[in-house]
Design a protein around this motif. Structure first.
Motif, PDB file in Angstrom:
ATOM      1  N   ASP A 102      26.606 -38.187  28.132  1.00  0.00           N
ATOM      2  CA  ASP A 102      27.283 -37.096  28.848  1.00  0.00           C
ATOM      3  C   ASP A 102      28.783 -37.308  28.697  1.00  0.00           C
ATOM      4  N   PRO A 150      29.668 -41.899  31.283  1.00  0.00           N
ATOM      5  CA  PRO A 150      28.987 -42.974  32.007  1.00  0.00           C
ATOM      6  C   PRO A 150      28.083 -43.747  31.057  1.00  0.00           C
ATOM      7  N   PRO A 151      27.567 -44.885  31.492  1.00  0.00           N
ATOM      8  CA  PRO A 151      26.638 -45.600  30.625  1.00  0.00           C
ATOM      9  C   PRO A 151      25.398 -44.754  30.376  1.00  0.00           C
ATOM     10  N   PRO A 152      24.834 -44.847  29.189  1.00  0.00           N
ATOM     11  CA  PRO A 152      23.630 -44.062  28.896  1.00  0.00           C
ATOM     12  C   PRO A 152      22.459 -44.548  29.754  1.00  0.00           C
ATOM     13  N   THR A 153      21.596 -43.612  30.097  1.00  0.00           N
ATOM     14  CA  THR A 153      20.448 -43.958  30.934  1.00  0.00           C
ATOM     15  C   THR A 153      19.166 -44.091  30.130  1.00  0.00           C
ATOM     16  N   PHE A 154      19.256 -44.042  28.804  1.00  0.00           N
ATOM     17  CA  PHE A 154      18.046 -44.170  28.012  1.00  0.00           C
ATOM     18  C   PHE A 154      17.459 -45.581  28.138  1.00  0.00           C
ATOM     19  N   PRO A 155      16.121 -45.688  28.054  1.00  0.00           N
ATOM     20  CA  PRO A 155      15.484 -47.010  28.067  1.00  0.00           C
ATOM     21  C   PRO A 155      15.852 -47.789  26.804  1.00  0.00           C
ATOM     22  N   ARG A 156      15.737 -49.096  26.876  1.00  0.00           N
ATOM     23  CA  ARG A 156      16.094 -49.947  25.738  1.00  0.00           C
ATOM     24  C   ARG A 156      14.970 -50.920  25.431  1.00  0.00           C
ATOM     25  N   LEU A 166      26.181 -51.045  29.416  1.00  0.00           N
ATOM     26  CA  LEU A 166      26.051 -51.040  30.872  1.00  0.00           C
ATOM     27  C   LEU A 166      27.263 -50.451  31.581  1.00  0.00           C
TER      28      LEU A 166
END
Length: 184
Positions: A102, A150-156, A166
């Protein structure tokens, strides 16, 4: 600190040496396309490292885009917009494009007064995935362009390499000369 991630090039159960080499090769190819955009296509282009991210900004005159409408894709020429803002965010370790961000961009004049604020969505391009949007701005000779996300919220994946991205980012570019927007 024990919570610090290991370098993202560390072989692990998820990422073997061959996989990591392929990721770096993908990042290198993307980097060549990005250098072409920032160095040869755009009127202004620059890339800066910020923690786990490498953030690139490219600016050029506004251009037409296919936009989704109720009837499908529709070509739209810029109307009042005069500037096309392009942002690419890469993994600073291997150079690969980071999706699902975003990204907000603000443009300020020399006194720091904000003249534009916009969200730049993902923009498909035939040679380079990036985020982009057209916007109307005054012609400025010493603008500051700030990219924030902001930090991405996708899983890793990967317990060894996955604890990254982060922190939010705020990267400033400037002074930026937008005199290329003047009518000639």
């Amino acid at each position: 600190m024990s919570d610090d991630p290991k370098p993202p090039t560390t072989p692990s159960e998820e990422a073997g040496r061959i996989g990591l080499a392929l990721a770096r090769a993908e990042g290198a190819a993307y980097g060549l396309a990005l250098k072409h955009m920032t160095g040869m296509v755009a009127e202004f282009g620059e890339e800066q490292r910020h923690g786990d991210y490498s953030v690139a900004l490219a600016l050029e005159k506004a251009e037409g885009l296919y936009m989704w409408s109720g009837d499908g894709l529709e070509w739209r020429e810029p109307t009042t917009e005069n500037l096309h803002v392009e942002v690419a965010v890469r993994d600073a370790a291997d150079g690969r494009f980071l999706p699902a961000l975003d990204i907000d961009v603000s443009i300020a004049d020399a006194s720091g007064r904000e003249v534009a604020q916009l969200r730049v969505p993902f923009l498909w391009h035939p040679t380079l995935y990036h985020y982009g949007q057209n916007v109307a701005v005054p012609v400025l000779r010493d603008a500051t362009v700030t990219v924030r996300f902001p930090p991405p919220t996708f899983p890793r994946h990967d317990e060894v390499n996955g604890r990254r991205f982060l922190e939010p980012a705020e990267v400033r570019f400037g002074p930026v000369d937008l005199s290329f927007l003047e009518e000639k």
